[in-house]
Design an enzyme around this catalytic site. Structure first.
Site, mmCIF file in Angstrom:
data_model
loop_
_atom_site.group_PDB
_atom_site.id
_atom_site.type_symbol
_atom_site.label_atom_id
_atom_site.label_comp_id
_atom_site.label_asym_id
_atom_site.label_seq_id
_atom_site.Cartn_x
_atom_site.Cartn_y
_atom_site.Cartn_z
ATOM 1 N N CYS A 150 0.836 -1.215 0.000
ATOM 2 C CA CYS A 150 0.000 0.000 0.000
ATOM 3 C C CYS A 150 0.866 1.260 0.000
ATOM 4 O O CYS A 150 0.644 2.168 -0.811
ATOM 5 C CB CYS A 150 -0.949 -0.025 1.190
ATOM 6 S SG CYS A 150 -0.182 -0.473 2.762
HETATM 7 N N1 LIG Z 1 -4.510 -4.228 4.810
HETATM 8 C C1 LIG Z 1 -3.961 -3.542 3.809
HETATM 9 O O1 LIG Z 1 -4.198 -2.316 3.681
HETATM 10 C C2 LIG Z 1 -3.054 -4.215 2.813
HETATM 11 C C3 LIG Z 1 -2.630 -3.480 1.702
HETATM 12 C C4 LIG Z 1 -1.791 -4.095 0.758
HETATM 13 C C5 LIG Z 1 -1.396 -5.402 0.939
HETATM 14 N N2 LIG Z 1 -1.791 -6.090 2.032
HETATM 15 C C6 LIG Z 1 -1.339 -7.481 2.153
HETATM 16 O O2 LIG Z 1 -2.437 -8.328 1.795
HETATM 17 C C7 LIG Z 1 -2.410 -9.530 2.573
HETATM 18 C C8 LIG Z 1 -3.735 -9.626 3.354
HETATM 19 O O3 LIG Z 1 -3.866 -8.476 4.176
HETATM 20 P P1 LIG Z 1 -5.145 -8.240 5.085
HETATM 21 O O4 LIG Z 1 -5.030 -6.862 5.590
HETATM 22 O O5 LIG Z 1 -6.356 -8.678 4.360
HETATM 23 O O6 LIG Z 1 -4.836 -9.274 6.286
HETATM 24 P P2 LIG Z 1 -5.854 -9.872 7.371
HETATM 25 O O7 LIG Z 1 -7.004 -8.960 7.532
HETATM 26 O O8 LIG Z 1 -5.022 -10.185 8.570
HETATM 27 O O9 LIG Z 1 -6.358 -11.250 6.692
HETATM 28 C C9 LIG Z 1 -5.467 -12.323 6.488
HETATM 29 C C10 LIG Z 1 -6.187 -13.502 5.844
HETATM 30 O O10 LIG Z 1 -5.273 -14.603 5.800
HETATM 31 C C11 LIG Z 1 -5.786 -15.697 6.582
HETATM 32 N N3 LIG Z 1 -4.681 -16.286 7.347
HETATM 33 C C12 LIG Z 1 -4.018 -15.729 8.396
HETATM 34 N N4 LIG Z 1 -3.043 -16.557 8.822
HETATM 35 C C13 LIG Z 1 -3.115 -17.653 8.043
HETATM 36 C C14 LIG Z 1 -2.381 -18.865 7.992
HETATM 37 N N5 LIG Z 1 -1.387 -19.111 8.858
HETATM 38 N N6 LIG Z 1 -2.702 -19.769 7.057
HETATM 39 C C15 LIG Z 1 -3.708 -19.535 6.191
HETATM 40 N N7 LIG Z 1 -4.452 -18.411 6.195
HETATM 41 C C16 LIG Z 1 -4.146 -17.480 7.100
HETATM 42 C C17 LIG Z 1 -6.827 -15.101 7.492
HETATM 43 O O11 LIG Z 1 -7.772 -16.125 7.822
HETATM 44 P P3 LIG Z 1 -8.605 -16.085 9.221
HETATM 45 O O12 LIG Z 1 -9.261 -14.729 9.264
HETATM 46 O O13 LIG Z 1 -9.606 -17.194 9.073
HETATM 47 O O14 LIG Z 1 -7.622 -16.276 10.295
HETATM 48 C C18 LIG Z 1 -7.413 -14.002 6.607
HETATM 49 O O15 LIG Z 1 -8.322 -14.555 5.683
HETATM 50 C C19 LIG Z 1 -1.198 -9.415 3.504
HETATM 51 O O16 LIG Z 1 -0.111 -10.084 2.925
HETATM 52 C C20 LIG Z 1 -0.939 -7.900 3.560
HETATM 53 O O17 LIG Z 1 0.404 -7.591 3.826
HETATM 54 C C21 LIG Z 1 -2.634 -5.530 2.972
#
Ligand SMILES: NC(=O)c1ccc[n+]([C@@H]2O[C@H](COP(=O)([O-])OP(=O)(O)OC[C@H]3O[C@@H](n4cnc5c(N)ncnc54)[C@H](OP(=O)(O)O)[C@@H]3O)[C@@H](O)[C@H]2O)c1
Length: 346
Positions: A150
């Site tokens: 981001c």
């Molecule tokens: N948030 C942002 O603004 C943003 C921007 C750009 C990129 N990203 C990247 O996009 C990705 C997702 O971000 P997010 O903000 O959506 O994260 P998040 O809200 O923490 O969601 C993570 C997802 O991954 C699953 N997960 C977590 N640990 C896991 C494991 N050990 N094995 C399998 N599944 C697992 C979770 O499942 P459960 O909920 O069922 O545990 C959830 O569906 C990350 O790599 C992050 O760095 C995020």
């Protein structure tokens, strides 16, 4: 119609992707996976999706995904995407990975910043860096795209016209402020309400994981000599949005009119980049919920520094919207499909 699998759909980027894809005329969400929420109806976790998605979260099963999906978005944390993306790509499916696992080309650099040994180095070379504004042709030709971070999205959009035109003379300073959803849905002390409300906090001052990503893409534009990046992010008490103020030291002999012309030309025809009129500067509310990036430029003081300010929604242009933009390109669809339009707030 393309059947979409969303891996890690119970997180913030996953649910944002589902919101965007609901309005996409050529993609429909067929399957959603989660980790701790397997079996849970999507709309119980996210009431905003009630009436739009009937299904429940499923466990990750490669065979089932190959059978039911045409394309996949991986919204897993870094280190977890690395475990599943290579086999999805091997199956011939087009994949956009939102994690950091394929953004850095150097596996050693990835390991030193993320503390994970890279186990799919052959895919690092094949993965396109998914910032269409600087890498459109590679994304369109790719089977797999590494969606940018981001912060790098806002920072690179702000600096690429100056960098590509050879205007940079020295260290570029990127001062960014992010809303708390940038840290994902999981609970931590640092993102707990009493910690974040009524306060602004710098973090990653001595080195944030997005620094090597910004630097490596910046160096693709300016080469290795001289120019460098200083990047300081701050956590601010809002849900969504990133505002980046970028200070660019200039080579000799440029005035505002010339630089404005360079920025106008660089963004001409870009569907999501909007250069604001002189004297107007971006605010995060004006891009919230949209895939737009607002850019304002100025040359205050003695005119030796160009100040570029960018605003994005971290969950849209900084993540899920950009992912759909990339997938549109990879699938030969119009780049804006399912994404066009202004922000929620007037
Ligand atoms: N948030 C942002 O603004 C943003 C921007 C750009 C990129 N990203 C990247 O996009 C990705 C997702 O971000 P997010 O903000 O959506 O994260 P998040 O809200 O923490 O969601 C993570 C997802 O991954 C699953 N997960 C977590 N640990 C896991 C494991 N050990 N094995 C399998 N599944 C697992 C979770 O499942 P459960 O909920 O069922 O545990 C959830 O569906 C990350 O790599 C992050 O760095 C995020």
């Amino acid at each position: 119609m393309l059947n979409v699998g969303v891996i890690g759909a119970s997180g913030y980027t996953g649910v944002e992707l589902m919101r965007i894809l609901w309005g996409h005329p050529e993609m429909r969400v067929e399957l959603t996976t989660a980790n701790q929420y397997v079996g849970e109806p999507v709309s119980r976790l996210y009431p905003s999706l009630a009436g739009f998605y009937q299904g429940a979260y499923e466990t990750f099963d490669l065979g089932v995904i190959i059978e039911r999906c045409d394309i996949v978005f991986s919204c897993l944390p870094h280190g977890e995407s690395l475990k599943v993306v290579p086999e999805l790509v091997d199956s011939g499916m087009k994949v956009v990975d939102l994690s950091a696992d394929f953004r850095l080309k150097d596996a050693g650099e990835y390991q030193s910043w993320y503390g994970v040994v890279h186990t799919a180095t052959e895919l690092l070379e094949k993965a396109a860096y998914g910032l269409p504004e600087i890498n459109r042709e590679a994304v369109a030709a790719a089977g797999m795209t590494a969606n940018p971070g981001c912060f790098p999205t806002g920072a690179l959009i702000g600096m690429f016209p100056a960098a590509a035109a050879g205007l940079v003379d020295g260290t570029v300073i990127v001062d960014s402020k992010s809303g708390v959803s940038g840290a994902g849905r999981k609970l931590t002390l640092a993102t707990h309400f009493p910690q974040t409300a009524d306060s602004i906090e710098p973090y990653g001052v001595m080195g944030h994981r997005h620094l090597p990503e910004i630097r490596s893409q910046f160096r693709r534009l300016v080469g290795d000599a001289g120019a460098d990046i200083l990047f300081i992010p701050h956590l601010v008490p809002m849900n969504r949005g990133i505002l980046s103020t970028i200070y660019i030291p200039l080579t000799e002999g440029h005035d505002y009119a010339k630089i404005r012309g360079i920025y106008e030309q660089a963004y001409e025809g870009e569907p999501f980049i909007h250069l604001l009129p002189s004297g107007s500067y971006p605010v995060t509310k004006a891009v919230q919920g949209s895939n737009n990036c607002h850019v304002g430029i100025a040359m205050p003081g003695c005119g030796k520094t160009l100040v570029v300010i960018t605003a994005i929604d971290n969950l849209v242009k900084g993540a899920s919207g950009e992912a759909v933009q990339n997938m549109n390109l990879m699938c030969g669809l119009p780049e804006e499909m399912g994404l066009a339009g202004p922000a929620l707030f007037p």
